[in-house]
Scaffold this motif. Structure first.
Motif, PDB file in Angstrom:
ATOM      1  N   LYS A  47       5.134  82.111  51.228  1.00  0.00           N
ATOM      2  CA  LYS A  47       5.514  80.794  50.740  1.00  0.00           C
ATOM      3  C   LYS A  47       4.499  79.766  51.242  1.00  0.00           C
ATOM      4  CE  LYS A  47       9.723  79.178  50.595  1.00  0.00           C
ATOM      5  NZ  LYS A  47      10.999  78.442  50.810  1.00  0.00           N
ATOM      6  N   LYS A  52       3.679  75.574  51.223  1.00  0.00           N
ATOM      7  CA  LYS A  52       4.208  74.237  50.962  1.00  0.00           C
ATOM      8  C   LYS A  52       3.197  73.431  50.160  1.00  0.00           C
ATOM      9  CE  LYS A  52       8.013  74.400  53.484  1.00  0.00           C
ATOM     10  NZ  LYS A  52       9.335  74.248  52.880  1.00  0.00           N
ATOM     11  N   ASP A  84       6.289  75.968  47.233  1.00  0.00           N
ATOM     12  CA  ASP A  84       7.462  75.145  47.540  1.00  0.00           C
ATOM     13  C   ASP A  84       7.072  73.678  47.632  1.00  0.00           C
ATOM     14  OD1 ASP A  84       9.811  74.046  48.341  1.00  0.00           O
ATOM     15  OD2 ASP A  84       9.914  75.061  50.290  1.00  0.00           O
ATOM     16  N   ASN A 104       9.294  71.093  47.749  1.00  0.00           N
ATOM     17  CA  ASN A 104      10.323  70.269  48.404  1.00  0.00           C
ATOM     18  C   ASN A 104      10.688  69.036  47.577  1.00  0.00           C
ATOM     19  OD1 ASN A 104       8.770  71.453  51.205  1.00  0.00           O
ATOM     20  ND2 ASN A 104      10.989  71.569  51.117  1.00  0.00           N
ATOM     21  N   GLU A 142       9.049  76.457  43.584  1.00  0.00           N
ATOM     22  CA  GLU A 142      10.327  76.064  44.208  1.00  0.00           C
ATOM     23  C   GLU A 142      10.507  74.557  44.256  1.00  0.00           C
ATOM     24  OE1 GLU A 142      11.038  78.223  47.831  1.00  0.00           O
ATOM     25  OE2 GLU A 142      12.142  76.567  48.724  1.00  0.00           O
ATOM     26  N   ASP A 152      16.162  74.850  45.873  1.00  0.00           N
ATOM     27  CA  ASP A 152      16.452  74.959  47.295  1.00  0.00           C
ATOM     28  C   ASP A 152      17.278  73.743  47.751  1.00  0.00           C
ATOM     29  OD1 ASP A 152      16.467  75.458  49.986  1.00  0.00           O
ATOM     30  OD2 ASP A 152      14.312  75.325  50.291  1.00  0.00           O
ATOM     31  N   GLU A 153      16.635  72.574  47.795  1.00  0.00           N
ATOM     32  CA  GLU A 153      17.368  71.369  48.199  1.00  0.00           C
ATOM     33  C   GLU A 153      18.551  71.093  47.264  1.00  0.00           C
ATOM     34  OE1 GLU A 153      14.166  71.723  48.319  1.00  0.00           O
ATOM     35  OE2 GLU A 153      13.280  70.674  50.024  1.00  0.00           O
ATOM     36  N   LYS A 170      20.045  79.330  52.117  1.00  0.00           N
ATOM     37  CA  LYS A 170      19.878  79.176  53.559  1.00  0.00           C
ATOM     38  C   LYS A 170      21.272  79.349  54.159  1.00  0.00           C
ATOM     39  CE  LYS A 170      15.851  76.164  53.990  1.00  0.00           C
ATOM     40  NZ  LYS A 170      15.239  76.239  52.665  1.00  0.00           N
TER      41      LYS A 170
HETATM   42 MG   LIG Z   1      12.207  75.093  50.163  1.00  0.00          MG
END
Ligand SMILES: [Mg+2]
Length: 346
Positions: free
Chosen positions: A148, A150, A179, A181, A207, A232-233, A256
């Motif tokens: 992964k 970022k 990812d 975010n 992601e 995810d979030e 998570k």
């Molecule tokens: Mg994430």
């Protein structure tokens, strides 16, 4: 399996911990320097012990506030109001998802401490920006099958150039997870979708490209492009996960476990929805929380997707995750006494 009666008294102990990242973890939210959490220990009168961990992530707080100024995590969780013993039925009263998870894990361990005999592949974590190139070179020796990275931290054009340098370094069959975010602009998202389409053979998924609340838009814009989108979030707690799964059946859901809330409710949902693609991920717990994350991933069948279980390489070597995390984790990686050893270290 040793069931607990509803009114059985369980001795409650808890210890606060702080873990520092080797380098602040950089995401689109800024820097995360230190992770604060609480380990819970429950004991029955006949000496059985169960552990659980409360490991919140500031930007996943549904209220968006993070830790309130001037109060400790123990105060925020209300742990000091519980007294020295609790009963298993206290779970019904716990509203905070992270506390619910930690307490339920400890109770579950008291009832059945056995572990599934399954191996779970581990995905690696690459730091944001140019550092990813060197970290990838170091991590490849571990034989992990997915990494992964970022994104959404540097200007999009610069990150796409770095992505172009990362791809040739990936051994055949190793996948990249990007990812963002939730930080991409509409134009950035378009650019990344095009890039992912052109590199479909190495991209596992993109992601959380856009902010929470824009789930349908994220899915619609990727429709027909053959680029899996992970959320995810957008998935905080089991209720929101069930809701998102209903509306976005094609999304990869990042679970998570430490943020889920009810473990039992999640397992019930999962049994009825085995086709939804899910990927399990650490919240940078100690070995106690990590074991619980691993167990949830191991209970999935088949646990094919590499899980984000590398809870230690990004953190300082503080003795709270004293194990080598390579390309997979199996039940043999959690020897008896490991949790007690970490508890004594807190
Ligand atoms: Mg994430």
């Amino acid at each position: 399996m040793t069931p607990l009666s509803h009114n059985q008294e369980l001795q409650l102990d808890y210890r606060l911990y702080r873990r520092r990242f080797r380098k602040p973890l950089v995401t689109a939210y800024g820097e995360w320097v230190e992770r604060e959490g609480v380990v819970i220990r429950l004991q029955t009168s006949d000496g059985r012990v169960g552990y659980g961990e409360v490991a919140p992530i500031p930007w996943f707080d549904p209220n968006g506030k993070g830790l309130l100024e001037g109060s400790t995590l123990v105060e925020q969780l209300g742990l000091n109001e519980f007294g020295s013993t609790i009963q298993p039925t206290c779970l019904r009263q716990i509203k905070l998802p992270t506390l619910h998870w930690g307490m339920e894990c400890a109770i579950t361990q008291l009832v059945d401490p056995t572990l599934p005999g399954v191996r779970v592949p581990v995905a690696g974590l690459l730091p944001a920006g140019e550092d990813a190139l060197e970290t990838l070179s170091q991590q490849l020796a571990l034989g992990r099958r997915a990494y992964k990275w970022k994104i959404g931290v540097l200007p999009c054009k610069q990150e796409i150039e770095l992505a172009n340098q990362l791809v040739p370094k990936l051994p055949k069959g190793v996948r990249l997870r990007l990812d963002a975010n939730g930080s991409l602009t509409d134009d950035d998202y378009k650019a990344w979708l095009s890039w992912c389409m052109a590199h479909r053979e190495v991209v596992d998924y993109l992601e959380q490209p856009l902010a929470v609340g824009r789930e349908q838009e994220m899915m619609d814009r990727a429709d027909g492009m053959d680029v899996p989108i992970a959320l995810d979030e957008s998935v905080v707690g089991v209720e929101s996960l069930i809701e998102v799964a209903r509306h976005c059946p094609d999304a990869v859901l990042i679970v998570k476990p430490s943020l889920l809330g009810s473990r039992a409710q999640y397992l019930r949902w999962r049994t009825g929805h085995p086709r939804q693609r899910v990927v399990y991920s650490t919240s940078f717990e100690t070995v106690i929380g990590l074991k619980a994350v691993w167990e949830l991933a191991a209970l999935d069948w088949p646990p094919l997707a590499p899980a984000g279980l590398d809870a230690s390489s990004a953190l300082e070597d503080d003795g709270l995750c004293p194990m080598r995390i390579g390309w997979e984790l199996s039940n043999a990686d959690w020897p008896n006494g490991l949790e007690h050893e970490v508890w004594e270290h807190l």
